[in-house]
Motif scaffolding. Structure first.
Motif, PDB file in Angstrom:
ATOM      1  N   THR A 444       0.965  -1.178   0.043  1.00 21.39           N
ATOM      2  CA  THR A 444       0.092  -0.068   0.022  1.00 21.39           C
ATOM      3  C   THR A 444       0.938   1.116   0.119  1.00 21.39           C
ATOM      4  N   VAL A 445       0.697   2.037  -1.182  1.00 21.78           N
ATOM      5  CA  VAL A 445       1.206   3.512  -0.642  1.00 21.78           C
ATOM      6  C   VAL A 445       1.062   4.239   0.465  1.00 21.78           C
ATOM      7  N   VAL A 446       1.967   4.685   1.124  1.00 24.99           N
ATOM      8  CA  VAL A 446       1.545   5.395   2.114  1.00 24.99           C
ATOM      9  C   VAL A 446       2.165   6.783   2.083  1.00 24.99           C
ATOM     10  N   VAL A 447       3.294   7.052   1.374  1.00 25.62           N
ATOM     11  CA  VAL A 447       3.752   8.317   1.171  1.00 25.62           C
ATOM     12  C   VAL A 447       3.988   8.464  -0.393  1.00 25.62           C
ATOM     13  N   GLU A 448       3.484   9.643  -0.850  1.00 27.82           N
ATOM     14  CA  GLU A 448       3.976   9.895  -2.381  1.00 27.82           C
ATOM     15  C   GLU A 448       3.575  11.515  -2.576  1.00 27.82           C
ATOM     16  N   ASN A 449       4.335  12.073  -3.604  1.00 22.71           N
ATOM     17  CA  ASN A 449       4.032  13.322  -3.887  1.00 22.71           C
ATOM     18  C   ASN A 449       4.194  14.171  -2.739  1.00 22.71           C
ATOM     19  N   ASP A 450       4.842  13.981  -1.948  1.00 23.78           N
ATOM     20  CA  ASP A 450       5.009  14.656  -0.595  1.00 23.78           C
ATOM     21  C   ASP A 450       3.878  14.799   0.309  1.00 23.78           C
ATOM     22  N   THR A 451       3.268  13.805   0.124  1.00 22.83           N
ATOM     23  CA  THR A 451       2.125  13.656   1.042  1.00 22.83           C
ATOM     24  C   THR A 451       1.886  12.507   1.571  1.00 22.83           C
ATOM     25  N   PHE A 452       1.552  12.270   2.969  1.00 18.64           N
ATOM     26  CA  PHE A 452       1.208  10.928   3.553  1.00 18.64           C
ATOM     27  C   PHE A 452      -0.522  10.619   3.165  1.00 18.64           C
ATOM     28  N   VAL A 453      -0.307   9.526   2.735  1.00 16.15           N
ATOM     29  CA  VAL A 453      -1.713   8.871   2.024  1.00 16.15           C
ATOM     30  C   VAL A 453      -1.987   7.572   2.793  1.00 16.15           C
ATOM     31  N   GLY A 454      -1.105   7.246   3.968  1.00 17.69           N
ATOM     32  CA  GLY A 454      -1.525   6.117   4.647  1.00 17.69           C
ATOM     33  C   GLY A 454      -2.507   6.456   5.760  1.00 17.69           C
ATOM     34  N   ARG A 455      -2.862   5.457   6.649  1.00 15.85           N
ATOM     35  CA  ARG A 455      -3.690   5.702   7.939  1.00 15.85           C
ATOM     36  C   ARG A 455      -3.306   4.891   8.877  1.00 15.85           C
ATOM     37  N   LYS A 456      -3.556   5.533  10.305  1.00  8.66           N
ATOM     38  CA  LYS A 456      -3.559   4.739  11.549  1.00  8.66           C
ATOM     39  C   LYS A 456      -4.278   3.463  11.283  1.00  8.66           C
ATOM     40  N   GLY A 457      -3.638   2.429  11.922  1.00  3.01           N
ATOM     41  CA  GLY A 457      -4.515   1.172  11.830  1.00  3.01           C
ATOM     42  C   GLY A 457      -4.155   0.262  10.740  1.00  3.01           C
ATOM     43  N   HIS A 458      -3.133   0.644   9.589  1.00  5.88           N
ATOM     44  CA  HIS A 458      -2.613  -0.038   8.616  1.00  5.88           C
ATOM     45  C   HIS A 458      -1.652  -1.150   9.025  1.00  5.88           C
ATOM     46  N   GLY A 459      -0.836  -0.495  10.173  1.00  7.07           N
ATOM     47  CA  GLY A 459       0.280  -1.152  10.607  1.00  7.07           C
ATOM     48  C   GLY A 459       0.048  -2.310  11.529  1.00  7.07           C
ATOM     49  N   ARG A 460       0.426  -3.230  11.462  1.00 11.30           N
ATOM     50  CA  ARG A 460       0.240  -4.670  12.028  1.00 11.30           C
ATOM     51  C   ARG A 460       1.150  -4.969  13.215  1.00 11.30           C
ATOM     52  N   TYR A 461       0.838  -5.592  14.260  1.00 17.26           N
ATOM     53  CA  TYR A 461       1.740  -6.121  15.180  1.00 17.26           C
ATOM     54  C   TYR A 461       2.609  -7.562  14.447  1.00 17.26           C
ATOM     55  N   VAL A 462       3.866  -7.415  14.481  1.00 14.20           N
ATOM     56  CA  VAL A 462       4.734  -8.342  13.941  1.00 14.20           C
ATOM     57  C   VAL A 462       5.143  -9.262  14.991  1.00 14.20           C
ATOM     58  N   LYS A 463       4.714 -10.586  14.852  1.00 18.04           N
ATOM     59  CA  LYS A 463       5.469 -11.480  15.855  1.00 18.04           C
ATOM     60  C   LYS A 463       6.856 -11.939  15.405  1.00 18.04           C
ATOM     61  N   ARG A 464       7.970 -11.728  16.219  1.00 19.03           N
ATOM     62  CA  ARG A 464       9.198 -11.772  15.720  1.00 19.03           C
ATOM     63  C   ARG A 464       9.665 -13.160  15.758  1.00 19.03           C
ATOM     64  N   GLY A 465      10.440 -13.991  15.116  1.00 17.69           N
ATOM     65  CA  GLY A 465      11.316 -15.240  15.149  1.00 17.69           C
ATOM     66  C   GLY A 465      12.491 -14.964  16.036  1.00 17.69           C
ATOM     67  N   LEU A 466      13.299 -15.822  15.772  1.00 14.72           N
ATOM     68  CA  LEU A 466      14.683 -15.664  16.402  1.00 14.72           C
ATOM     69  C   LEU A 466      15.449 -15.079  15.609  1.00 14.72           C
ATOM     70  N   SER A 467      16.642 -14.446  16.298  1.00  9.12           N
ATOM     71  CA  SER A 467      17.474 -13.760  15.274  1.00  9.12           C
ATOM     72  C   SER A 467      18.350 -14.656  14.419  1.00  9.12           C
ATOM     73  N   GLU A 468      18.546 -14.043  13.241  1.00 12.86           N
ATOM     74  CA  GLU A 468      19.286 -15.276  12.143  1.00 12.86           C
ATOM     75  C   GLU A 468      20.796 -14.956  12.449  1.00 12.86           C
ATOM     76  N   TYR A 469      21.195 -14.336  13.377  1.00 11.69           N
ATOM     77  CA  TYR A 469      22.590 -14.296  13.861  1.00 11.69           C
ATOM     78  C   TYR A 469      22.982 -15.197  15.046  1.00 11.69           C
ATOM     79  N   LEU A 470      21.915 -16.128  15.434  1.00 14.60           N
ATOM     80  CA  LEU A 470      22.468 -16.795  16.498  1.00 14.60           C
ATOM     81  C   LEU A 470      23.483 -18.084  16.116  1.00 14.60           C
ATOM     82  N   LEU A 471      24.358 -18.215  16.742  1.00 12.82           N
ATOM     83  CA  LEU A 471      25.319 -19.453  16.427  1.00 12.82           C
ATOM     84  C   LEU A 471      24.760 -20.834  16.545  1.00 12.82           C
TER      85      LEU A 471
END
Ligand code: DUC
Ligand code: ZN
Ligand code: ZN
Length: 471
Positions: A444-471
């Motif tokens: 979804t385009v959220v910024v273009e032509n020097d304008t914010f065209v997104g909306r609050k609520g578009h962003g979702r919580y991301v459950k993260r996995g383990l770091s890819e830098y674990l040994l």
């Protein structure tokens, strides 16, 4: 028919740059095509974005923000809505903020509070680290639970701020051992807070109350010492991955470089304020002006080569990530709490909007390659903190994309480009030889032509996995 095709741009990744087209469908990157292939096969999308003469890069990932953080008797002035909107303006499509647990409080309650603040309010995707301000049996158990169930795979401890977030060495060791068992990364605010409190009391007793004394009472040696101690504790705990946050001092960088050279799984980040700002040019400004730049770790002297060393550390991968430690406080009624006593100035700088821009200027100035810019702002932060769908432009990844115009220009300042909820800019007057052109969050385009065209609520919580830098 795909949703979007970004054509004719130069796609820049951590490993190189190629001419090509990015095809986006159903929030994901569907394909990356060589120039001309879309025409040959007759591929048409609902929307075409022409990126001729521009760079196409992954959306920025800022893994260190503090929206609405209660701190120093007030709250950080950006809400999740204003802060994530400003982030989008700056080409950032994911933040990782810090949920807070204080000594004696329940970790899950702290996390719940953060979800309540962010839920439905974010313009871009977000995850959480968890601050553990009180290491005890309950919080240690909760750490494991959060890794296994809540998508929180990194925890921040403080060697600073006694009586607020501080952990002693025994607590740090126990948290490291716990993190080692669950595969989590331990993030460390590495400053010797006990010694710093003595220096603060002595400075105030001498009548040294101006903002600059904030830095003089937090010397680089005490950042280096704490960094070394954290590294030793991580080693004793079994080479547990340690990530040192907001590094500002050459002394601390040397400790990380040495540990990495020995093969220890130690990482570090710095922030734009430490690359560009100094005691002399900002913090020591006359009167109370310097309060704008009171943050911890503090700005350092420009005569001691910290900035030069940090840029070099970025090139050498001794520093893996640039984040912002975005923690904005207005001068009016917030920073002013420390008028006449620097130790009462709320610590923090607002910068979530400007990290990608400021680091691009590092490319223009010959400090970083274009690829390294993408790597430290987008790709490594995503990989470091288990954001598997973020940080790269490749089929199957989230369609978080920034079109960057190297021929554009950005003037930073409160009456210029400034969308954070703060009454001043730490980077007032900075000029950037490039510009955020278009920003897409999950297609979804959220910024273009020097304008914010997104909306609050578009962003979702991301459950993260383990770091890819674990040994
Ligand atoms: N440093 C800051 O400058 N602000 C919030 C917390 C921190 O560690
Ligand atoms: Zn910190
Ligand atoms: Zn922080």
């Amino acid at each position: 028919m795909p949703d979007v095709i970004i054509t004719n741009g130069t796609i820049v990744s951590a490993t190189g740059r190629v001419a090509g087209d990015v095809v986006i469908d159903d929030e994901k990157i569907a394909a990356v095509l060589a120039p001309g292939v879309a025409d040959t096969v007759g591929l048409v999308a609902d929307r075409t974005i022409d990126a001729t003469g521009k760079y196409v890069i992954p959306g920025g990932v800022d893994v260190h923000t503090h929206m609405e953080l209660p701190f120093g008797g007030t709250n950080a002035s950006d809400t999740f809505e204003t802060g994530t909107t400003a982030a989008a303006w700056g080409g950032v499509t994911t933040i990782v903020d810090f949920a807070v647990q204080r000594a004696g409080e329940n970790v899950q309650d702290g996390l719940g509070e953060w979800h309540a603040k962010a839920d439905g309010n974010c313009a871009i995707d977000y995850g959480f680290h968890q601050i553990i301000g009180g290491v005890d049996e309950d919080s240690l158990k909760a750490m494991t639970y959060l890794v296994d169930n809540e998508g929180i795979t990194s925890f921040k401890l403080f060697m600073a701020y006694p009586g607020v977030f501080y952990s002693d060495d025994g607590q740090i060791l126990r948290a490291l051992q716990n993190a080692g068992e669950s595969g989590a990364v331990l993030m460390m605010h590495a400053e010797n807070g006990i010694a710093i409190d003595v220096l603060i009391a002595q400075a105030l007793a001498r009548g040294e109350t101006d903002p600059k004394f904030h830095a003089f009472t937090r010397p680089a040696d005490l950042e280096g010492e704490a960094t070394n101690r954290a590294i030793q504790l991580a080693k004793v705990a079994g080479n547990v991955p340690l990530y040192v946050v907001h590094m500002s001092a050459s002394e601390a960088l040397e400790e990380v470089a040495e540990a990495r050279h020995r093969g220890q799984n130690v990482f570090a980040e710095t922030c734009p304020q430490y690359l560009y700002l100094s005691i002399e040019d900002q913090l020591a400004q006359p009167g109370f002006e310097g309060a704008k730049w009171v943050c911890s770790t503090p700005l350092r002297s420009k005569h001691e080569h910290h900035q030069r060393d940090l840029w070099k550390g970025l090139r050498m991968n001794e520093l893996a990530v640039v984040s912002t430690d975005h923690c904005p406080f207005c001068m009016k009624e917030q920073k002013e709490l420390g008028l006449g006593d620097f130790s009462k100035i709320p610590n923090g700088i607002g910068g979530v909007e400007h990290r990608v821009e400021l680091l691009y200027q590092g490319v223009v100035n010959g400090e970083l390659s274009l690829e390294r810019w993408v790597e430290v702002c987008c790709t490594t932060p995503a990989r470091m903190f288990g954001l598997g769908a973020k940080g790269s432009i490749a089929p199957g990844k989230d369609a978080d994309v920034v079109v960057w115009d190297p021929n554009g220009h950005t003037s930073i300042g409160v009456d210029k480009k400034h969308h954070m909820n703060i009454d001043h800019s730490a980077y007032e007057g900075f000029e950037i030889d490039g510009k955020v052109d278009t920003v897409l969050s999950r297609g979804t385009v959220v910024v273009e032509n020097d304008t914010f065209v997104g909306r609050k609520g578009h962003g979702r919580y991301v459950k993260r996995g383990l770091s890819e830098y674990l040994l």
